[in-house]
Design a protein around this motif. Structure first.
Motif, short mmCIF file in Angstrom:
data_model
loop_
_atom_site.label_atom_id
_atom_site.label_comp_id
_atom_site.label_asym_id
_atom_site.label_seq_id
_atom_site.Cartn_x
_atom_site.Cartn_y
_atom_site.Cartn_z
N PRO A 31 0.84 -1.20 0.00
CA PRO A 31 0.00 0.00 0.00
C PRO A 31 0.87 1.24 0.00
CG PRO A 31 0.00 -1.03 2.17
CD PRO A 31 0.73 -1.96 1.26
N PHE A 33 1.29 4.29 1.57
CA PHE A 33 1.95 4.92 2.70
C PHE A 33 3.01 4.00 3.30
CE2 PHE A 33 -2.19 7.46 3.63
CZ PHE A 33 -1.98 8.19 2.47
N LEU A 34 2.71 2.72 3.38
CA LEU A 34 3.71 1.76 3.87
C LEU A 34 4.90 1.71 2.93
CD1 LEU A 34 4.56 -0.49 5.84
CD2 LEU A 34 3.33 -2.11 4.37
N THR A 74 3.71 11.13 -0.25
CA THR A 74 2.39 10.67 0.19
C THR A 74 1.38 10.82 -0.94
OG1 THR A 74 2.74 11.14 2.53
CG2 THR A 74 0.48 11.12 1.77
N ALA A 78 -0.04 7.85 -3.36
CA ALA A 78 -1.49 7.69 -3.24
C ALA A 78 -2.17 7.93 -4.57
CB ALA A 78 -2.05 8.64 -2.18
N SER A 187 0.44 5.25 7.72
CA SER A 187 0.08 3.91 7.27
C SER A 187 -0.78 3.20 8.31
CB SER A 187 1.35 3.10 6.99
OG SER A 187 1.03 1.81 6.52
N PHE A 190 -4.38 5.04 8.22
CA PHE A 190 -5.22 4.95 7.03
C PHE A 190 -5.23 3.55 6.40
CE2 PHE A 190 -4.26 9.50 7.28
CZ PHE A 190 -5.53 10.03 7.19
N GLU A 191 -4.15 2.80 6.55
CA GLU A 191 -4.09 1.47 5.94
C GLU A 191 -4.35 0.36 6.96
OE1 GLU A 191 -0.96 3.01 2.48
OE2 GLU A 191 -0.21 1.98 4.26
N GLN A 195 -3.90 -4.57 6.89
CA GLN A 195 -3.37 -4.41 5.53
C GLN A 195 -1.85 -4.39 5.55
OE1 GLN A 195 -4.87 -0.95 3.48
NE2 GLN A 195 -4.00 -1.55 1.51
N ILE A 196 -1.26 -3.76 6.56
CA ILE A 196 0.20 -3.74 6.67
C ILE A 196 0.74 -5.16 6.84
CG2 ILE A 196 2.14 -3.01 8.11
CD1 ILE A 196 0.52 -0.46 8.73
N ALA A 199 0.47 -7.15 3.63
CA ALA A 199 1.45 -6.73 2.63
C ALA A 199 2.84 -7.25 2.97
CB ALA A 199 1.47 -5.20 2.53
#
Length: 307
Positions: A31, A33-34, A74, A78, A187, A190-191, A195-196, A199
């Motif tokens: 994602p 931001f990560l 960012t 994005a 991250s 928002f993620e 999700q982190i 990933a």
């Protein structure tokens, strides 16, 4: 500028243009931001160990990191993750040049001469054409995100200018130290941890190899090699001679994205792109400098956005 140095400048533009393909590849597994956090963590660790801290005020180092590093990347990542074509991303981010001139005039009372205002107006017309085309393609939000990234890059450029670093490459490298913590926070917010975690787990598979190759290219080739050669050129030639070569970056970005990814821009986007590049080149023109002025007092050309 000798032919060999011109070839080096062109090579740097090619490196930075291809960098957008590397970002596209990495976004396939991480994602946005990560991905920014990982990219700058990989740069920050060797920087802390090997690169001397630049002798600049801390506030301008942090400002450069937050503007050029956090804000620019960012919105760039994005926007690309939201569907902005890779080639057009390399073009729209060049709006940081005109934004830097305008913000410098508004915030630092820097003098912008008439030809530069003409360049800004021309670039705005080009961006309007690209934005209109993106609106017709129902992709206007990613376009706006890229413009916000360009504004972030402009604030970073102003901080870099105020820092007046004796070694610009050291400032570029140390900017990476500022970025990881705020990007990890974004991250997480928002993620989210799920999700982190997914990933990072998926990144251990063979399918994630292109993403890691993209990260290696971005960190080693795009930042270390590209920025190193760019700084080397600026140490030997006036900024006004070197800076125009950065306008080859979106040309390479659009061509490579078209060939590799099949992202062929529309005729309106191509026309807008040509106008934007022309406007940025006009805006880069500076008033004549007295012959007695030394190379060290020449303005430093900012590192092109998105690299």
């Amino acid at each position: 500028m000798p032919v060999r140095h011109r070839l080096i400048a062109v090579a740097v533009a090619v490196i930075w243009g291809v960098n957008f393909l590397a970002i596209h590849s990495s976004l396939g597994s991480f994602p946005p931001f990560l991905l920014v956090a990982i990219r700058f963590t990989l740069l920050a660790i060797p920087t802390l160990l090997l690169v001397p801290r630049p002798q600049v005020p801390l506030r301008w180092l942090i400002g450069y990191g937050l503007g050029f590093g956090v804000a620019q990347f960012t919105f760039l990542y994005a926007g690309m993750a939201a569907g902005m074509p890779t080639g057009l991303a390399s073009l729209v981010l060049q709006a940081s040049g005109p934004f830097t001139l305008v913000l410098g005039a508004l915030l630092l009372s820097e003098k912008v001469h008439r030809l530069q205002w003409v360049g800004i107006a021309v670039a705005v017309i080009g961006m309007a054409l690209v934005g209109w085309s993106r609106a017709q393609a129902a992709s206007f939000v990613p376009f706006l995100l890229l413009l916000l990234g360009a504004v972030g890059g402009a604030f970073g450029n102003l901080s870099s200018r105020l820092a007046k670093p004796p070694n610009p490459l050291h400032l570029t490298m140390w900017m990476s130290v500022v970025v990881p913590v705020p990007m990890l926070a974004l991250s997480l917010i928002f993620e989210g941890p799920a999700q982190i975690g997914a990933a990072l787990t998926g990144s251990l598979s063979a399918a994630a190899a292109p993403a890691w190759l993209g990260l290696v290219y971005t960190c080693l080739i795009g930042t270390v090699v590209g920025s190193g050669l760019w700084t080397w050129l600026l140490a030997r030639h006036p900024a006004g001679v070197v800076a125009p070569f950065s306008m080859l970056v979106p040309v390479v970005g659009i061509l490579t994205a078209a060939v590799v990814l099949g992202e062929w821009p529309s005729w309106l986007e191509l026309l807008g792109g040509v106008i934007v590049v022309g406007g940025v080149l006009i805006g880069a023109i500076r008033p004549p400098v007295p012959a007695a002025q030394s190379l060290e007092t020449q303005p430093i050309a900012a590192q092109p956005s998105g690299v």
